[in-house]
Design a protein around this motif. Structure first.
Motif: not given
Length: 201
Positions: A40-52
């Motif tokens: 079954r096709p699926a998608g996941v989000l590797a979300a990177f948040i910029p920080g200092d």
């Protein structure tokens, strides 16, 4: 250029490189997979948040009440539903539902080859940069906790190890990349390790 900016450019270069598909069975080649199996096709989000101090990866700890993978560390994401225009759309929709991240706040920078899971999903990792501030809101009943892990941690090959446990009567090996109290393992760790390999090429 800031540390976050350098890491974003490294991610962009990594997304342009070819990489072989991965699988929960990579470390267990003796596993006999059923012929004609349907994933079954699926998608996941590797979300990177910029920080200092550089980018931070957004991850979740799944609720212990869930039927599948209770209490495990995971990317926001899920199966592709009929309303979705493919895995990227599914990953963004699920991220909005699971952690309150608006799709409009995410700049998609690419995807990697899909990953086959032991639960029968073909998961496409979608990589993005969170460009707007947002307040993480865990979805009741599905997400127990939302946390961040430094980019330098999940992209350091020395942080990864191979461990094993009994699964369906056989010893199954898998990758881990623990962070503090969070035991990141299985498909999540394997997809992150694929990213690490891409960054090193």
């Amino acid at each position: 250029m800031s540390r976050s900016g350098e890491q974003i450019e490294a991610l962009r270069r990594a997304m342009a490189r070819e990489v072989a598909p991965s699988s929960d069975f990579d470390l267990n080649p003796e596993t006999i997979l059923p012929a004609g199996r349907k994933l079954r096709p699926a998608g996941v989000l590797a979300a990177f948040i910029p920080g200092d101090d550089g980018l931070e990866l957004l991850l979740t700890k799944r609720s212990s009440r869930l039927k599948h993978h209770p209490g495990q560390i995971a990317f926001p994401g899920g199966k592709v539903d009929p309303v979705d225009d493919g895995p990227t759309d599914a990953a963004l929709r699920e991220a909005r539902e699971e952690v309150g991240l608006p799709g409009s706040a995410v700049e998609i920078i690419g995807t990697t080859a899909p990953h086959e899971t032991v639960t029968g999903f073909l998961v496409t990792p979608v990589f993005g940069i969170v460009r707007d501030t947002f307040t993480p809101i865990p979805e009741p009943g599905e997400v127990a906790e939302i946390f961040r892990v430094p980019f330098d941690h999940v992209t350091d090959p020395a942080r990864y190890s191979i461990q094993g446990r009994r699964w369906r009567g056989q010893r199954r090996l898998y990758y881990t990349v623990p962070y503090g109290p969070y035991y990141i393992w299985g498909a999540t760790a394997r997809m992150l390790r694929s990213l690490t390999q891409r960054l090193m090429e």
